[in-house]
Design a protein around this motif. Structure first.
Motif, PDB file in Angstrom:
ATOM      1  N   ALA A 157      49.146  15.310  21.004  1.00  0.00           N
ATOM      2  CA  ALA A 157      48.619  15.746  22.299  1.00  0.00           C
ATOM      3  C   ALA A 157      47.301  16.487  22.130  1.00  0.00           C
ATOM      4  O   ALA A 157      46.330  16.229  22.859  1.00  0.00           O
ATOM      5  N   ALA A 158      47.252  17.404  21.157  1.00  0.00           N
ATOM      6  CA  ALA A 158      46.017  18.162  20.904  1.00  0.00           C
ATOM      7  C   ALA A 158      44.896  17.225  20.462  1.00  0.00           C
ATOM      8  O   ALA A 158      43.749  17.356  20.895  1.00  0.00           O
ATOM      9  N   TYR A 159      45.239  16.253  19.609  1.00  0.00           N
ATOM     10  CA  TYR A 159      44.251  15.291  19.126  1.00  0.00           C
ATOM     11  C   TYR A 159      43.693  14.458  20.277  1.00  0.00           C
ATOM     12  O   TYR A 159      42.477  14.268  20.404  1.00  0.00           O
ATOM     13  N   LYS A 160      44.585  13.949  21.135  1.00  0.00           N
ATOM     14  CA  LYS A 160      44.166  13.122  22.269  1.00  0.00           C
ATOM     15  C   LYS A 160      43.260  13.910  23.215  1.00  0.00           C
ATOM     16  O   LYS A 160      42.265  13.386  23.731  1.00  0.00           O
ATOM     17  N   GLU A 161      43.621  15.170  23.464  1.00  0.00           N
ATOM     18  CA  GLU A 161      42.817  16.009  24.359  1.00  0.00           C
ATOM     19  C   GLU A 161      41.423  16.252  23.778  1.00  0.00           C
ATOM     20  O   GLU A 161      40.417  16.227  24.498  1.00  0.00           O
ATOM     21  N   LYS A 162      41.360  16.489  22.456  1.00  0.00           N
ATOM     22  CA  LYS A 162      40.064  16.728  21.810  1.00  0.00           C
ATOM     23  C   LYS A 162      39.197  15.471  21.844  1.00  0.00           C
ATOM     24  O   LYS A 162      37.994  15.537  22.139  1.00  0.00           O
ATOM     25  N   THR A 163      39.791  14.313  21.527  1.00  0.00           N
ATOM     26  CA  THR A 163      39.008  13.076  21.499  1.00  0.00           C
ATOM     27  C   THR A 163      38.544  12.690  22.903  1.00  0.00           C
ATOM     28  O   THR A 163      37.435  12.179  23.073  1.00  0.00           O
ATOM     29  N   GLU A 164      39.394  12.920  23.919  1.00  0.00           N
ATOM     30  CA  GLU A 164      38.987  12.642  25.297  1.00  0.00           C
ATOM     31  C   GLU A 164      37.822  13.542  25.709  1.00  0.00           C
ATOM     32  O   GLU A 164      36.922  13.123  26.439  1.00  0.00           O
ATOM     33  N   SER A 165      37.865  14.793  25.239  1.00  0.00           N
ATOM     34  CA  SER A 165      36.779  15.725  25.538  1.00  0.00           C
ATOM     35  C   SER A 165      35.463  15.231  24.933  1.00  0.00           C
ATOM     36  O   SER A 165      34.413  15.258  25.584  1.00  0.00           O
ATOM     37  N   ILE A 166      35.525  14.750  23.667  1.00  0.00           N
ATOM     38  CA  ILE A 166      34.332  14.235  22.999  1.00  0.00           C
ATOM     39  C   ILE A 166      33.796  13.005  23.730  1.00  0.00           C
ATOM     40  O   ILE A 166      32.586  12.857  23.955  1.00  0.00           O
ATOM     41  N   LYS A 167      34.702  12.094  24.126  1.00  0.00           N
ATOM     42  CA  LYS A 167      34.284  10.890  24.855  1.00  0.00           C
ATOM     43  C   LYS A 167      33.583  11.264  26.153  1.00  0.00           C
ATOM     44  O   LYS A 167      32.579  10.660  26.532  1.00  0.00           O
ATOM     45  N   GLY A 168      34.135  12.258  26.847  1.00  0.00           N
ATOM     46  CA  GLY A 168      33.531  12.714  28.100  1.00  0.00           C
ATOM     47  C   GLY A 168      32.121  13.235  27.890  1.00  0.00           C
ATOM     48  O   GLY A 168      31.215  12.975  28.693  1.00  0.00           O
ATOM     49  N   LYS A 169      31.918  13.966  26.791  1.00  0.00           N
ATOM     50  CA  LYS A 169      30.589  14.512  26.500  1.00  0.00           C
ATOM     51  C   LYS A 169      29.599  13.401  26.149  1.00  0.00           C
ATOM     52  O   LYS A 169      28.428  13.465  26.530  1.00  0.00           O
ATOM     53  N   ARG A 171      29.776  10.263  27.225  1.00  0.00           N
ATOM     54  CA  ARG A 171      29.466   9.580  28.493  1.00  0.00           C
ATOM     55  C   ARG A 171      28.445  10.380  29.298  1.00  0.00           C
ATOM     56  O   ARG A 171      27.531   9.817  29.905  1.00  0.00           O
ATOM     57  N   LYS A 172      28.613  11.704  29.274  1.00  0.00           N
ATOM     58  CA  LYS A 172      27.672  12.565  29.996  1.00  0.00           C
ATOM     59  C   LYS A 172      26.272  12.467  29.385  1.00  0.00           C
ATOM     60  O   LYS A 172      25.270  12.413  30.096  1.00  0.00           O
ATOM     61  N   ALA A 173      26.209  12.414  28.047  1.00  0.00           N
ATOM     62  CA  ALA A 173      24.911  12.338  27.362  1.00  0.00           C
ATOM     63  C   ALA A 173      24.202  11.021  27.656  1.00  0.00           C
ATOM     64  O   ALA A 173      22.979  10.984  27.814  1.00  0.00           O
ATOM     65  N   LEU A 174      24.972   9.926  27.736  1.00  0.00           N
ATOM     66  CA  LEU A 174      24.364   8.617  27.983  1.00  0.00           C
ATOM     67  C   LEU A 174      24.078   8.374  29.457  1.00  0.00           C
ATOM     68  O   LEU A 174      23.266   7.520  29.805  1.00  0.00           O
ATOM     69  N   PHE A 175      24.748   9.117  30.337  1.00  0.00           N
ATOM     70  CA  PHE A 175      24.604   8.896  31.772  1.00  0.00           C
ATOM     71  C   PHE A 175      23.193   9.219  32.253  1.00  0.00           C
ATOM     72  O   PHE A 175      22.615   8.478  33.054  1.00  0.00           O
ATOM     73  N   TYR A 176      22.631  10.316  31.763  1.00  0.00           N
ATOM     74  CA  TYR A 176      21.330  10.767  32.263  1.00  0.00           C
ATOM     75  C   TYR A 176      20.211   9.753  32.029  1.00  0.00           C
ATOM     76  O   TYR A 176      19.457   9.420  32.959  1.00  0.00           O
ATOM     77  N   PRO A 177      20.033   9.236  30.799  1.00  0.00           N
ATOM     78  CA  PRO A 177      18.970   8.242  30.607  1.00  0.00           C
ATOM     79  C   PRO A 177      19.158   7.004  31.487  1.00  0.00           C
ATOM     80  O   PRO A 177      18.200   6.475  32.042  1.00  0.00           O
ATOM     81  N   VAL A 178      20.412   6.546  31.587  1.00  0.00           N
ATOM     82  CA  VAL A 178      20.697   5.376  32.426  1.00  0.00           C
ATOM     83  C   VAL A 178      20.380   5.690  33.888  1.00  0.00           C
ATOM     84  O   VAL A 178      19.807   4.863  34.607  1.00  0.00           O
ATOM     85  N   ALA A 179      20.751   6.889  34.329  1.00  0.00           N
ATOM     86  CA  ALA A 179      20.492   7.290  35.716  1.00  0.00           C
ATOM     87  C   ALA A 179      18.992   7.311  36.005  1.00  0.00           C
ATOM     88  O   ALA A 179      18.551   6.868  37.072  1.00  0.00           O
ATOM     89  N   VAL A 180      18.201   7.826  35.056  1.00  0.00           N
ATOM     90  CA  VAL A 180      16.738   7.867  35.231  1.00  0.00           C
ATOM     91  C   VAL A 180      16.184   6.458  35.417  1.00  0.00           C
ATOM     92  O   VAL A 180      15.390   6.182  36.332  1.00  0.00           O
TER      93      VAL A 180
END
Length: 410
Positions: A157-169, A171-180
């Protein structure tokens, strides 16, 4: 979708009618894999089932997809239930029936049915590889074999939560250039198709030569108006081809991942994220007692990057021949010196899992800080790009008006 993943759809909602112990007619709904299981469940509750039929769904009703976040939440819920002393079958029943996503309910109740039939949890999960990968199943199997399933479920559970958090970050990092890019493209297209033709009509009555910059913009506008459909089809075709290549060609994925890792700013974030996921996954599997060679095989698919995945498979080959992990990592020229030194200390002290956990914590924080810095950098950059595009087009349209005004004043 793999056939194993479609097996989940066997779980259905059933409408039943029956009689209680006093003979009173009652009705309700139950979710199970078959009518036999519904009838058996009703009899256990003291209800004599008279009619059981499948609930028909409207053609407008669509099942929600099961996301990785759903699996992460389920892992934590199951771990909590097991810690509270709830038996495994009952825990699946409680979590499954209480889930908001009907597809997730079907999945969990299907697994529950297998467990009731005597199948081990790891084997029951393995029947659904689309949702539970080898890493998840291997950790559960290790927990069952060592009699510490509850503890391993908390680690998962802890591992899944950590990896999901990393994936979210990420996605957030790649979203901005695509949005521009998307916003700039849409704004430019709207101006080219709808605004500039109005100015062109106005300029046609001037009877004078237009500035070179204005003529260039008007010619581009005419091209976009005439060929917008071809441009749109080209973009869609390119997107389809790239998506198809991504699914079918490992070489293409490797080339794209290499390019992304070399991209300024974004590449740094992806490097750190891959190291964080490598360290977190290997630490979790080490702590579960999974042998290093077997653990590295599972870790290769969890790094989120083909380049790092290939490097981990190379580590596995070296370790299988007796080479130390830290020496093999050094030969890959991909892992930072600090990570290699932490692994070396862990190997010497017999605490590789603890050292890797510290590495994962450090790089997860680094990713978080890098994404925040990127967001701060791109916010003014978006304004500059849009301002330059729109401002340039406005200047091109107003240059003839300024020229005409200067001629009149002269």
């Amino acid at each position: 979708m793999p056939a194993a993943a479609q097996k989940v759809d066997k779980g259905q909602t059933w409408i039943w009618e029956g009689a209680d112990r006093k003979g009173k007619r009652i009705s309700g709904e139950s979710r199970a894999a078959s009518t036999a299981l519904v009838r058996a469940e009703l009899r256990r509750q003291g209800i004599n089932p008279l009619k059981v039929r499948k609930k028909t769904q409207s053609i407008f009703t669509r099942k929600k997809k099961i996301t990785t976040k759903d699996i992460a939440v389920f892992s934590r819920q199951l771990a909590t239930m097991m810690s509270a002393g709830v038996p495994l079958v009952q825990a699946f029943d409680i979590v499954g029936r209480g889930h908001d996503n009907p597809s997730m309910q079907d999945l969990l109740l299907s697994i529950k049915t297998d467990i009731e039939g005597g199948t081990a949890l790891a084997e029951a999960l393995k029947k659904h590889p689309f949702y539970f990968d080898d890493l998840f199943c291997n950790l559960v199997r290790a927990g069952e074999a060592a009699g510490v399933l509850e503890e391993l479920l908390h680690k998962i559970a802890a591992y899944k939560e950590k990896t999901e958090s990393i994936k979210g970050k990420i996605r957030k990092a790649l979203f901005y250039p695509v949005a521009v890019i998307v916003v700039a493209f849409l704004v430019t297209a709207i101006i080219m198709i709808f605004v500039i033709p109005q100015f062109e009509e106005l300029f046609s009555g001037f009877g004078a030569d237009l500035p070179a910059f204005t003529r260039v913009v008007i010619n581009i506008s005419r091209f976009v108006q005439d060929w917008w459909w071809a441009m749109l089809l080209g973009i869609m075709a390119a997107g389809f081809m790239m998506g198809n290549l991504w699914k079918r060609s490992r070489k293409f994925r490797q080339a794209v991942d290499k390019l992304l890792l070399k991209t300024p700013i974004i590449g740094v974030i992806l490097h750190k994220a891959s190291i964080a996921r490598f360290a977190r996954t290997l630490s979790t599997m080490f702590a579960a007692g999974v042998p290093l060679v077997e653990a590295l095989e599972s870790v290769s698919g969890a790094t989120g990057n083909v380049v790092y995945g290939d490097a981990v498979l190379a580590l596995r080959e070296d370790v299988a021949t007796g080479q130390s992990l830290q020496l093999s990592m050094k030969q890959q020229n991909l892992f930072p010196h600090m990570v290699i030194q932490m692994v070396a200390i862990g190997e010497e002290s017999g605490s590789v899992d603890a050292m890797l956990s510290k590495v994962a914590d450090f790089y997860e924080e680094e990713v978080d800080n890098a994404v925040d810095a990127l967001s701060s950098l791109l916010e003014p950059l978006i304004m500059v790009i849009l301002g330059t595009l729109v401002g340039g087009l406005v200047i091109a349209m107003y240059l003839p008006i300024f020229k005409l005004g200067a001629a009149v004043m002269g």
